[in-house]
Motif scaffolding. Structure first.
Motif, short mmCIF file in Angstrom:
data_model
loop_
_atom_site.label_atom_id
_atom_site.label_comp_id
_atom_site.label_asym_id
_atom_site.label_seq_id
_atom_site.Cartn_x
_atom_site.Cartn_y
_atom_site.Cartn_z
N VAL A 19 31.40 32.95 49.73
CA VAL A 19 32.59 33.65 49.65
C VAL A 19 32.89 34.65 48.45
N ILE A 20 32.64 33.85 47.44
CA ILE A 20 32.76 34.76 46.20
C ILE A 20 32.03 35.70 46.30
N ALA A 21 30.88 35.83 46.56
CA ALA A 21 29.85 37.14 46.38
C ALA A 21 30.56 37.93 47.43
N GLU A 22 30.75 37.66 48.58
CA GLU A 22 31.20 38.67 49.41
C GLU A 22 32.53 39.40 49.08
N PHE A 23 33.37 38.82 48.41
CA PHE A 23 34.66 39.24 48.38
C PHE A 23 34.99 39.95 46.85
N SER A 24 34.17 39.50 46.16
CA SER A 24 34.14 39.81 44.75
C SER A 24 33.16 41.26 44.37
N GLY A 25 32.34 41.41 45.44
CA GLY A 25 31.44 42.21 45.41
C GLY A 25 30.23 42.18 44.29
N VAL A 26 29.96 40.87 44.00
CA VAL A 26 28.93 40.47 43.00
C VAL A 26 27.76 39.97 43.86
N ASP A 27 26.58 40.31 43.93
CA ASP A 27 25.70 39.87 44.87
C ASP A 27 25.53 38.18 44.65
N LEU A 28 25.06 37.41 45.52
CA LEU A 28 24.98 36.12 45.58
C LEU A 28 24.04 35.48 44.62
N ASP A 29 22.77 36.23 44.49
CA ASP A 29 22.15 35.78 43.42
C ASP A 29 22.69 35.65 42.09
N SER A 30 23.58 36.63 41.54
CA SER A 30 24.20 36.44 40.58
C SER A 30 25.04 35.35 40.45
N LEU A 78 33.40 36.35 35.73
CA LEU A 78 33.07 37.78 36.37
C LEU A 78 33.50 38.76 35.79
N ARG A 79 33.06 39.98 35.60
CA ARG A 79 33.48 41.34 34.97
C ARG A 79 34.72 41.49 36.00
N ASN A 80 35.95 42.02 35.39
CA ASN A 80 36.99 42.30 36.01
C ASN A 80 37.19 43.56 36.52
N THR A 81 36.34 43.95 37.54
CA THR A 81 36.55 45.10 38.19
C THR A 81 37.87 45.02 39.30
N GLU A 82 38.37 45.96 39.67
CA GLU A 82 39.59 46.01 40.57
C GLU A 82 39.47 44.96 41.72
N GLN A 83 37.97 45.12 42.34
CA GLN A 83 37.90 44.17 43.47
C GLN A 83 37.71 42.84 43.07
N VAL A 84 37.39 42.53 41.89
CA VAL A 84 37.09 41.01 41.46
C VAL A 84 38.70 40.61 41.10
N LEU A 85 39.65 41.61 40.46
CA LEU A 85 40.77 41.00 40.35
C LEU A 85 41.67 40.82 41.63
N ASP A 86 41.46 41.53 42.69
CA ASP A 86 42.01 41.45 44.06
C ASP A 86 41.63 40.16 44.47
N PHE A 87 40.22 39.89 44.40
CA PHE A 87 39.86 38.68 44.99
C PHE A 87 40.40 37.38 44.29
N LYS A 88 40.45 37.50 43.01
CA LYS A 88 40.92 36.25 42.31
C LYS A 88 42.38 36.02 42.75
N ASP A 89 43.17 36.99 43.00
CA ASP A 89 44.72 36.65 43.42
C ASP A 89 44.59 36.38 44.89
N ALA A 90 43.52 36.77 45.84
CA ALA A 90 43.60 36.37 47.02
C ALA A 90 43.13 34.89 47.08
N LEU A 91 42.19 34.40 46.17
CA LEU A 91 41.61 33.16 46.34
C LEU A 91 42.67 32.23 45.80
N VAL A 92 43.34 32.40 44.81
CA VAL A 92 44.40 31.52 44.33
C VAL A 92 45.55 31.42 45.33
N ASN A 93 45.97 32.39 46.14
CA ASN A 93 46.83 32.31 47.13
C ASN A 93 46.29 31.41 48.51
N ALA A 94 45.03 31.57 48.79
CA ALA A 94 44.25 30.98 49.69
C ALA A 94 44.31 29.39 49.45
#
Length: 202
Positions: A19-30, A78-94
């Protein structure tokens, strides 16, 4: 794909490396590498779980699972890209929404559990020193369900027991009122209060 999952009402909600990999845009291996690198830190907040899944290739893959605090710590790496920041918000809400859903489910289960407790068991547990309690509440339940006491009902219908005089609707009504009386007792109401509440509806 959901952001947060749970298995049972007693289990903590969790998210996964996938989930973290898909929604943050960071590859699963990382994500897996970060987990292994910081596993000791993550386990300050509980054991980091995982499950083994079969891949299309036939190989097996370890999928890490994180509770809310572990996931919160992990995503700070994770480095705070726009996608990562959006994911962080979404994960907290989830996680927040899932906890609300679980709390409501637990409350509903407890209410159902309490509603299904037998009247006789409730009286035995809550009113052990009142020898007339069962008789009084038994008569009250019949009065509510049928408009007559058990004695009156037997006489009117010419039967040996009041149960024989009940049709299916009255039987269901009697069971419901017994459950309501049990709940009223559990909530600390005395006989007069319960009688007033029930007979006001007739």
């Amino acid at each position: 794909m959901e952001l947060v999952y749970y298995k049972g009402l007693k289990d903590e909600p969790y998210t996964t490396a996938e989930v973290i990999a898909e929604f943050s845009g960071v590859d699963l291996d990382s994500i897996n590498r970060l987990t292994r690198t910081h596993k000791e830190r993550l386990e300050k907040f509980g054991k980091v779980g995982f499950e083994i899944r079969a891949m299309d290739s036939g190989q097996k893959q370890k999928v890490w699972k994180y509770n809310e605090r572990q996931a919160t710590v992990l995503i700070t790496y994770l480095r705070n890209t726009e996608q990562v920041l959006d994911f962080k918000d979404a994960l907290v809400n989830a996680f927040y929404s899932m906890k609300q859903e679980l709390d409501q489910a637990k409350l509903s289960r407890e209410l159902n559990k309490r509603a299904n407790i037998g009247l006789a068991d409730t009286i035995k547990a809550e009113l052990p020193d009142d020898p007339h309690a069962y008789s009084n509440y038994h008569q009250l339940a019949y009065k509510y369900a049928t408009g007559m006491t058990p004695k009156q009902l037997k006489k009117a219908k010419g039967v040996n027991s009041p149960e024989e005089a009940l049709d299916n609707d009255q039987k269901e009504r009697l069971e419901r009122v017994k459950q309501n009386i049990a709940l009223f007792i559990l909530d600390g109401n005395d006989y007069q209060d319960i009688k007033k509440k029930l007979l006001a509806d007739i």
